[in-house]
Design a protein around this motif. Sequence first.
Motif, PDB file in Angstrom:
ATOM      1  N   ILE A  97       1.011  -0.976   0.223  1.00 40.47           N
ATOM      2  CA  ILE A  97       0.103   0.265  -0.260  1.00 40.47           C
ATOM      3  C   ILE A  97       0.917   0.639  -0.158  1.00 40.47           C
ATOM      4  CG2 ILE A  97      -1.440   0.990   1.339  1.00 40.47           C
ATOM      5  CD1 ILE A  97      -2.646  -1.011   2.178  1.00 40.47           C
ATOM      6  N   ALA A  98       0.712   1.945  -1.100  1.00 40.93           N
ATOM      7  CA  ALA A  98       1.682   2.867  -1.092  1.00 40.93           C
ATOM      8  C   ALA A  98       0.814   4.478  -0.661  1.00 40.93           C
ATOM      9  CB  ALA A  98       2.066   3.514  -2.274  1.00 40.93           C
ATOM     10  N   TYR A  99       0.928   5.909  -0.418  1.00 42.62           N
ATOM     11  CA  TYR A  99      -0.097   7.007  -0.727  1.00 42.62           C
ATOM     12  C   TYR A  99       1.064   8.220  -0.505  1.00 42.62           C
ATOM     13  CZ  TYR A  99       0.312   6.732   4.251  1.00 42.62           C
ATOM     14  OH  TYR A  99       0.968   6.024   5.866  1.00 42.62           O
ATOM     15  N   GLY A 100       0.239   9.136  -0.729  1.00 37.86           N
ATOM     16  CA  GLY A 100       0.128  10.598  -0.387  1.00 37.86           C
ATOM     17  C   GLY A 100       0.608  11.404  -1.643  1.00 37.86           C
ATOM     18  N   ASP A 101       1.756  12.487  -2.009  1.00 40.73           N
ATOM     19  CA  ASP A 101       1.439  12.852  -3.123  1.00 40.73           C
ATOM     20  C   ASP A 101       1.376  12.370  -4.669  1.00 40.73           C
ATOM     21  OD1 ASP A 101       1.289  15.150  -1.657  1.00 40.73           O
ATOM     22  OD2 ASP A 101       3.636  15.587  -1.515  1.00 40.73           O
ATOM     23  N   PHE A 102       0.893  12.906  -5.647  1.00 40.69           N
ATOM     24  CA  PHE A 102       1.441  12.415  -6.950  1.00 40.69           C
ATOM     25  C   PHE A 102       1.054  13.244  -7.857  1.00 40.69           C
ATOM     26  CE2 PHE A 102      -0.460   9.967 -10.383  1.00 40.69           C
ATOM     27  CZ  PHE A 102       0.201   8.751 -10.435  1.00 40.69           C
ATOM     28  N   TRP A 103       2.098  13.717  -8.999  1.00 39.20           N
ATOM     29  CA  TRP A 103       2.417  14.645  -9.961  1.00 39.20           C
ATOM     30  C   TRP A 103       1.411  16.011  -8.705  1.00 39.20           C
ATOM     31  CZ3 TRP A 103       5.636  14.111 -13.272  1.00 39.20           C
ATOM     32  CH2 TRP A 103       5.892  12.617 -13.844  1.00 39.20           C
ATOM     33  N   SER A 104       0.765  16.504 -10.081  1.00 39.98           N
ATOM     34  CA  SER A 104      -0.127  17.332  -9.223  1.00 39.98           C
ATOM     35  C   SER A 104      -1.206  17.240  -7.924  1.00 39.98           C
ATOM     36  CB  SER A 104      -0.672  18.417 -10.418  1.00 39.98           C
ATOM     37  OG  SER A 104      -1.721  17.653 -10.663  1.00 39.98           O
ATOM     38  N   GLY A 105      -1.612  16.230  -7.451  1.00 34.39           N
ATOM     39  CA  GLY A 105      -2.195  15.598  -6.640  1.00 34.39           C
ATOM     40  C   GLY A 105      -2.177  14.866  -5.717  1.00 34.39           C
ATOM     41  N   SER A 106      -3.089  14.105  -5.204  1.00 35.10           N
ATOM     42  CA  SER A 106      -2.433  12.985  -4.845  1.00 35.10           C
ATOM     43  C   SER A 106      -3.161  11.414  -5.083  1.00 35.10           C
ATOM     44  CB  SER A 106      -3.356  13.139  -2.572  1.00 35.10           C
ATOM     45  OG  SER A 106      -4.698  13.103  -3.390  1.00 35.10           O
ATOM     46  N   ALA A 107      -2.578  10.572  -4.820  1.00 36.65           N
ATOM     47  CA  ALA A 107      -3.077   9.078  -4.915  1.00 36.65           C
ATOM     48  C   ALA A 107      -2.693   7.826  -4.045  1.00 36.65           C
ATOM     49  CB  ALA A 107      -2.195   8.676  -6.398  1.00 36.65           C
ATOM     50  N   GLU A 108      -3.191   6.693  -4.006  1.00 35.20           N
ATOM     51  CA  GLU A 108      -3.758   5.496  -3.301  1.00 35.20           C
ATOM     52  C   GLU A 108      -2.691   4.491  -4.464  1.00 35.20           C
ATOM     53  OE1 GLU A 108      -5.611   8.506  -1.226  1.00 35.20           O
ATOM     54  OE2 GLU A 108      -6.708   7.104  -3.171  1.00 35.20           O
ATOM     55  N   GLN A 109      -2.238   3.684  -3.908  1.00 29.54           N
ATOM     56  CA  GLN A 109      -1.699   2.526  -5.209  1.00 29.54           C
ATOM     57  C   GLN A 109      -1.740   0.795  -3.864  1.00 29.54           C
ATOM     58  OE1 GLN A 109       2.145   4.751  -6.224  1.00 29.54           O
ATOM     59  NE2 GLN A 109       1.535   4.328  -8.478  1.00 29.54           N
ATOM     60  N   PHE A 110      -2.337   0.062  -4.823  1.00 32.43           N
ATOM     61  CA  PHE A 110      -1.859  -1.294  -4.212  1.00 32.43           C
ATOM     62  C   PHE A 110      -2.043  -1.981  -4.945  1.00 32.43           C
ATOM     63  CE2 PHE A 110      -6.008   1.718  -2.704  1.00 32.43           C
ATOM     64  CZ  PHE A 110      -5.505   1.578  -0.847  1.00 32.43           C
ATOM     65  N   SER A 111      -1.119  -3.156  -4.362  1.00 36.85           N
ATOM     66  CA  SER A 111      -0.834  -4.126  -5.279  1.00 36.85           C
ATOM     67  C   SER A 111      -0.485  -5.440  -3.731  1.00 36.85           C
ATOM     68  CB  SER A 111       1.141  -3.651  -5.909  1.00 36.85           C
ATOM     69  OG  SER A 111       1.389  -2.781  -6.420  1.00 36.85           O
ATOM     70  N   GLY A 112      -1.385  -6.809  -4.590  1.00 38.71           N
ATOM     71  CA  GLY A 112      -1.576  -7.599  -4.401  1.00 38.71           C
ATOM     72  C   GLY A 112      -1.026  -8.843  -5.062  1.00 38.71           C
ATOM     73  N   SER A 113      -0.483  -9.981  -4.722  1.00 33.37           N
ATOM     74  CA  SER A 113      -0.112 -10.908  -5.270  1.00 33.37           C
ATOM     75  C   SER A 113      -0.489 -12.633  -4.205  1.00 33.37           C
ATOM     76  CB  SER A 113       1.370 -11.222  -5.725  1.00 33.37           C
ATOM     77  OG  SER A 113       2.616 -11.354  -4.630  1.00 33.37           O
ATOM     78  N   LEU A 114      -1.211 -13.109  -5.009  1.00 32.28           N
ATOM     79  CA  LEU A 114      -1.094 -15.153  -5.016  1.00 32.28           C
ATOM     80  C   LEU A 114      -0.885 -15.744  -5.254  1.00 32.28           C
ATOM     81  CD1 LEU A 114      -2.854 -15.642  -2.582  1.00 32.28           C
ATOM     82  CD2 LEU A 114      -5.205 -15.880  -3.693  1.00 32.28           C
ATOM     83  N   GLU A 115      -0.141 -16.897  -4.300  1.00 29.95           N
ATOM     84  CA  GLU A 115       0.648 -17.310  -5.550  1.00 29.95           C
ATOM     85  C   GLU A 115       0.245 -18.699  -4.860  1.00 29.95           C
ATOM     86  OE1 GLU A 115       5.175 -18.469  -7.190  1.00 29.95           O
ATOM     87  OE2 GLU A 115       4.856 -19.106  -5.086  1.00 29.95           O
ATOM     88  N   TYR A 116      -0.102 -19.975  -5.652  1.00 31.11           N
ATOM     89  CA  TYR A 116      -0.437 -22.063  -5.196  1.00 31.11           C
ATOM     90  C   TYR A 116       0.425 -22.575  -5.928  1.00 31.11           C
ATOM     91  CZ  TYR A 116      -3.666 -25.388  -3.035  1.00 31.11           C
ATOM     92  OH  TYR A 116      -3.874 -26.325  -2.913  1.00 31.11           O
TER      93      TYR A 116
END
Length: 219
Positions: A97-116
């Motif tokens: 999970i990443a959050y904060g400023d993003f270029w001229s505004g803001s953004a939340e970034q989510f990455s998830g992985s699952l391996e079987y």
Amino acid sequence: LMNLQQTFHDVQYTRYTRLDNGELESSELYLNLLDWHFKSGDGIHGLFDFNPKYERLFAPFEISPGVMLPVGDYPTDRFRAVLATARKRPISGSVSIAYGDFWSGSAEQFSGSLEYKFPPYVTVALRSDQTFAHLPEGNFHAQIHTSTINFAVSPRLTFSNLMQYDNRSRNLGWQSRMRWTPKPGNDLFLSFNQGWINEEPGSLRFAAQDTKLSAKFQY
């Protein structure tokens, strides 16, 4: 903390300047304050990592369809946290999970992985990366979805499959590759690639775009 095996604390700094006029184009400072690896194989690979950046655009940049960033300076401060489980288990995964400023505004970034894992031959993995951006020039939601299926008949014969889709290009791609090693140092690769384009955003209609078959043998 008796199960703690390793800890890392990182400080990284990169800086890029233009060769034509010497002006700063971008810089980035990355501070990883907490990176713990446990004996079980699980890890806290980042907890409130601090990542200040600076970007200068010398020309307008279309970051997403209809969202144009003007020329100018873009200093940002972002934070990130990453948790991951040990890959030695039949089921493993990670969340970022990443959050904060993003270029001229803001953004939340989510990455998830699952391996079987289906020992000893098959491994299936899914991954999703998503960005929710809120900019004065416009909001957008960027997505990349990836899946892999790997099948090992033996140490000398393996099959790998990769499928990926992103909503920016609306392109769905599939790559299937076979690797055969008759003896160490000799390898035969067969690769098949197929692409599809999503003709109508929001629909499930895809049209075949390109097909490619290639082979490679190294001796």
